[in-house]
Design a protein around this motif. Structure first.
Motif, PDB file in Angstrom:
ATOM      1  N   UNK A  50     -24.447  60.399  10.673  1.00  0.00           N
ATOM      2  CA  UNK A  50     -24.253  59.988   9.161  1.00  0.00           C
ATOM      3  C   UNK A  50     -22.343  59.236   9.740  1.00  0.00           C
ATOM      4  N   UNK A  51     -23.313  57.908  10.286  1.00  0.00           N
ATOM      5  CA  UNK A  51     -22.362  56.610  10.819  1.00  0.00           C
ATOM      6  C   UNK A  51     -20.869  57.396  11.216  1.00  0.00           C
ATOM      7  N   UNK A  71     -18.602  62.172   6.302  1.00  0.00           N
ATOM      8  CA  UNK A  71     -17.732  61.850   5.600  1.00  0.00           C
ATOM      9  C   UNK A  71     -17.767  62.261   3.894  1.00  0.00           C
ATOM     10  N   UNK A  72     -17.556  61.593   2.653  1.00  0.00           N
ATOM     11  CA  UNK A  72     -17.674  62.017   1.248  1.00  0.00           C
ATOM     12  C   UNK A  72     -18.921  61.703   1.206  1.00  0.00           C
ATOM     13  N   UNK A  73     -19.657  60.362   1.215  1.00  0.00           N
ATOM     14  CA  UNK A  73     -20.239  59.853   0.791  1.00  0.00           C
ATOM     15  C   UNK A  73     -22.006  60.645   1.460  1.00  0.00           C
ATOM     16  N   UNK A 100     -11.253  63.136   6.731  1.00  0.00           N
ATOM     17  CA  UNK A 100     -12.383  63.020   5.515  1.00  0.00           C
ATOM     18  C   UNK A 100     -13.424  62.576   6.451  1.00  0.00           C
ATOM     19  N   UNK A 101     -14.031  62.086   7.697  1.00  0.00           N
ATOM     20  CA  UNK A 101     -15.212  61.573   8.411  1.00  0.00           C
ATOM     21  C   UNK A 101     -15.225  63.379   9.169  1.00  0.00           C
ATOM     22  N   UNK A 129      -9.658  64.801  -0.626  1.00  0.00           N
ATOM     23  CA  UNK A 129     -11.044  65.283   0.487  1.00  0.00           C
ATOM     24  C   UNK A 129     -10.703  67.364   0.899  1.00  0.00           C
ATOM     25  N   UNK A 130      -9.873  66.841   1.045  1.00  0.00           N
ATOM     26  CA  UNK A 130      -9.505  68.557   1.331  1.00  0.00           C
ATOM     27  C   UNK A 130      -9.012  69.747   0.312  1.00  0.00           C
TER      28      UNK A 130
END
Ligand SMILES: [Zn+2]
Length: 292
Positions: A50-51, A71-73, A100-101, A129-130
């Motif tokens: 996931x990068x 991450x979100x993406x 986030x990651x 995000x949270x």
């Protein structure tokens, strides 16, 4: 006026978070990393690429768990990966800490799968995000379980032992990372999230003898903030997995960590170079392969 709105948002997040904190489930065993290993059972651990992030899927026969969701993406990527693995239920989902990651794609995972138990550290973070993760948990009628060091969960005969966090409060969000040791027969894995040296020291003080693992998911994407020499000695892994993105902004992995691993003759596997890495265990023999 702007400040007021932010304060209100923070207040709403606090209310939602407090409402979602459930009671910890019963402890099955204390400080026991010996699994109820079933002969012939197979375990798979997928370090999903996931990068610059973490997402780890563990399949133990018919039962599965997920540690972090990128991450979100990466939400769709993780959801699709799990669906390709024919997963519809996750017995455990761990959001190691609110960065986030790690929890970015967790809302999508919660929305798409049946989840029995969600484990997240007792700390909140005032980000969208949270908030999205809390909303998804709330919408599913789930409760957050706080990690309790020494608690062992059963994953179809494999054991999942909580080793951190060992304190109530930290300055660094990374140190709230839920750290777990997975044991399947004679094979074991240590998943550290982004836990830094401070948390590593606490684990060494509290859990002498149980840190030893075949595979170590290197803390904090190979940052110098984690993986002290003492901690590496205590874990004494054969393989080190580093989850990170190519040409990331942080210079991960730091060269000191690579040198430390090389000095200790630990085989290094990196998602930025190899893509998704899968480890399999029959309880005795570990195999590692990559998926492109
Ligand atoms: Zn991270």
């Amino acid at each position: 006026m702007k400040k007021k709105i932010i304060n209100l948002v923070i207040a709403l997040v606090i209310v939602l978070f407090v409402n979602l904190m459930g009671e910890s489930p019963e402890t099955e065993n204390s400080y026991n990393d010996v699994s109820n290993f079933k002969e012939g059972s197979n375990l798979e651990v997928h370090f999903i690429d996931v990068g610059q992030a973490d997402s780890i899927l563990i399949k133990s026969g018919t039962e599965s768990m997920l540690i972090d969701a990128g991450n979100n993406a990466d939400g769709d990527l993780v959801v699709n990966y799990l669906k390709e693995q024919e997963i519809s239920d996750l017995k455990f989902v761990i959001g190691t800490h609110p960065h986030e990651d790690h929890i970015g794609g967790l809302d999508d995972v919660i929305d798409n799968f049946n989840i029995a138990t969600i484990i997240m550290p007792n700390v909140m973070h005032t980000t969208k995000t949270f908030e999205d993760v809390l909303d998804s948990i709330n919408n599913k009628g789930l409760k957050i379980n706080s990690p309790k060091v020494g608690t062992t969960y059963d994953l179809n005969g494999a054991s999942v032992l909580i080793l951190a966090p060992n304190s109530e409060e930290y300055k660094e969000l990374n140190n709230y990372s839920v750290v777990v040791k997975l044991t399947h027969g004679e094979n074991s894995f240590l998943f550290t999230g982004d836990a830094e040296a401070l948390s590593e020291n606490e684990m060494m003080e509290n859990n002498i003898g149980v840190l030893d693992s075949d595979i170590l998911k290197i803390g904090h994407h190979g940052s110098i903030t984690s993986t002290s020499g003492e901690f590496l000695d205590a874990v004494n892994p054969k393989y080190a997995i580093i989850s990170l993105g190519k040409d990331n902004d942080y210079g991960h992995p730091h060269k000191e960590i690579i040198e430390l691993l090389e000095e200790n003759e630990i085989e290094i596997l990196r998602t930025d170079k190899m893509g998704t890495i899968v480890a399999t265990s029959d309880g005795t023999i570990l195999d590692l392969y990559t998926v492109r």
